[in-house]
Design an enzyme around this catalytic site. Structure first.
Site, PDB file in Angstrom:
ATOM      1  N   CYS A   2       0.829  -1.204   0.000  1.00  0.00           N
ATOM      2  CA  CYS A   2       0.000   0.000   0.000  1.00  0.00           C
ATOM      3  C   CYS A   2       0.872   1.267   0.000  1.00  0.00           C
ATOM      4  O   CYS A   2       1.488   1.561  -1.019  1.00  0.00           O
ATOM      5  CB  CYS A   2      -1.013  -0.053   1.139  1.00  0.00           C
ATOM      6  SG  CYS A   2      -2.416   1.011   0.811  1.00  0.00           S
TER       7      CYS A   2
ATOM      8  N   HIS B 251      -3.269  -4.815   1.936  1.00  0.00           N
ATOM      9  CA  HIS B 251      -2.617  -5.054   3.235  1.00  0.00           C
ATOM     10  C   HIS B 251      -2.551  -6.557   3.512  1.00  0.00           C
ATOM     11  O   HIS B 251      -3.423  -7.082   4.206  1.00  0.00           O
ATOM     12  CB  HIS B 251      -3.398  -4.351   4.347  1.00  0.00           C
ATOM     13  CG  HIS B 251      -3.202  -2.886   4.388  1.00  0.00           C
ATOM     14  ND1 HIS B 251      -2.389  -2.262   5.311  1.00  0.00           N
ATOM     15  CD2 HIS B 251      -3.686  -1.916   3.604  1.00  0.00           C
ATOM     16  CE1 HIS B 251      -2.392  -0.959   5.092  1.00  0.00           C
ATOM     17  NE2 HIS B 251      -3.176  -0.719   4.062  1.00  0.00           N
TER      18      HIS B 251
ATOM     19  N   GLU C  20      -0.850  -8.157   5.516  1.00  0.00           N
ATOM     20  CA  GLU C  20      -0.615  -8.450   6.935  1.00  0.00           C
ATOM     21  C   GLU C  20      -1.918  -8.508   7.726  1.00  0.00           C
ATOM     22  O   GLU C  20      -1.926  -8.910   8.878  1.00  0.00           O
ATOM     23  CB  GLU C  20       0.343  -7.404   7.537  1.00  0.00           C
ATOM     24  CG  GLU C  20      -0.246  -6.040   7.845  1.00  0.00           C
ATOM     25  CD  GLU C  20      -0.500  -5.152   6.613  1.00  0.00           C
ATOM     26  OE1 GLU C  20      -0.315  -5.633   5.481  1.00  0.00           O
ATOM     27  OE2 GLU C  20      -0.906  -3.993   6.806  1.00  0.00           O
TER      28      GLU C  20
HETATM   29  N1  GLN Z   1      -3.456   6.392   0.748  1.00  0.00           N
HETATM   30  C1  GLN Z   1      -2.277   6.116   1.485  1.00  0.00           C
HETATM   31  C2  GLN Z   1      -1.076   6.889   0.952  1.00  0.00           C
HETATM   32  O1  GLN Z   1      -1.170   7.635   0.087  1.00  0.00           O
HETATM   33  C3  GLN Z   1      -1.946   4.638   1.506  1.00  0.00           C
HETATM   34  C4  GLN Z   1      -2.967   3.905   2.303  1.00  0.00           C
HETATM   35  C5  GLN Z   1      -2.474   2.675   2.973  1.00  0.00           C
HETATM   36  O2  GLN Z   1      -1.273   2.425   3.065  1.00  0.00           O
HETATM   37  N2  GLN Z   1      -3.406   1.930   3.475  1.00  0.00           N
HETATM   38  O3  GLN Z   1      -0.013   6.716   1.408  1.00  0.00           O
END
Ligand code: GLN
Length: 214
Positions: free
Chosen positions: A81, A180, A182
Site C-alpha cells: 500500500c 494489506h 498483513e
Molecule cells: N493512501 C495512502 C497513501 O497515500 C496509503 C494507504 C495505505 O497504506 N493503506 O499513502
C-alpha cells in the site's frame, strides 16, 4: 539457509502485523528506524500507512541515503500500500515533494478507488501463489496505471472505470502490493517475499564463491 533477518520499516504504519506474519514463517525480524538498523537486514518490508508521512520521516531519520543504496544493490523488499507508493518510480496525486524510491518502474495513483469505496475486500488470484485466491484488504489503496518492461504483473482488479489494473507487481527482488497482506491472516504473499530473499542470498553466495575461485 539460516533464518533470514527481515527489517520492517517502523516509522509509521502496520509494523507489528508484518512482524507477526514474518515470525510465523520463521524469519527473524527487526524494526528499522535509523540507518544502523538497515545494515543487518537481508530484506525489508515497507508497510502501509501514509506515504507522505513515511516520506517525511525517511528524510528526518537519515534513512533515505542508505535505503536508496541498499535498494540499488538489490535488497529484496516488500512494499504494501503506502510502501508500494514509496517504491514506485512515478506517483500521480502525490505531494510534489514526496520521495520516490523508484525501485519498481511503475506509475501509481494514490487513493485510486475514491472516497465512496475507499476501503474494500476482495479475493485475488495472484500468479505464482498456489491454492485458493488470496483474501485482500484494500484501504485507501493505490492502483498501478503504467508498468515498465521489467515489471511482472502478478494480480489485477478492476478500477473505478471497470478496467483491470495491476495491484501486485514484481521487479527483480522487489515485490509490491496495493493491499494489506498483513491483515488477512494469510501469509502466502509474505512467503513469496521470503522466497525472493532466499533467492538473493543464493545468488550472492554463488557470486562470492566465483570471485573466490583462483
Ligand atoms: N493512501 C495512502 C497513501 O497515500 C496509503 C494507504 C495505505 O497504506 N493503506 O499513502
Amino acid at each position: 539457509m539460516n533464518a533470514p533477518t527481515i527489517g520492517v520499516l517502523a516509522l509509521q504504519g502496520d509494523v507489528r502485523e508484518h512482524r507477526r506474519m514474518l515470525a510465523g514463517l520463521g524469519a527473524t525480524t527487526v524494526e528499522v528506524r535509523r540507518p544502523a538498523d538497515l545494515s543487518c537486514v537481508d530484506g525489508l518490508v515497507i508497510p502501509g500507512g501514509e506515504s507522505t508521512a513515511i516520506s517525511v520521516l525517511l528524510g528526518t531519520s537519515g534513512l533515505l541515503p542508505p535505503l536508496r543504496a541498499r535498494l540499488a544493490a538489490g535488497m529484496p523488499t516488500l512494499g504494501t500500500c503506502a510502501g508500494m507508493i514509496l517504491l514506485a518510480g512515478e506517483v500521480v496525486d502525490g505531494r510534489p515533494d514526496q520521495e520516490r524510491l523508484a525501485a519498481v518502474d511503475i506509475t501509481v495513483r494514490r487513493n485510486a478507488f475514491g472516497r465512496q469505496v475507499d476501503s474494500f475486500e476482495t479475493d485475488l488470484d495472484v500468479r505464482g501463489i498456489e491454492g485458493p485466491p488470496l483474501h485482500a484488504v484494500f484501504i485507501r489503496a493505490p492502483l498501478v496505471e503504467r508498468v515498465g518492461h521489467e515489471v511482472e504483473v502478478l494480480a489485477e482488479v478492476p478500477g473505478r472505470d471497470g478496467v483491470r489494473r495491476p495491484v501486485v507487481c514484481r521487479q527483480g527482488p522487489v515485490l509490491v502490493a496495493a493491499f494489506h497482506p498483513e491483515l488477512s491472516g494469510d501469509a502466502r504473499l509474505h512467503r513469496r517475499f521470503l522466497g525472493l530473499v532466499g533467492g538473493a542470498e543464493a545468488a550472492n553466495a554463488a557470486a562470492s564463491a566465483s570471485r573466490e575461485e583462483p
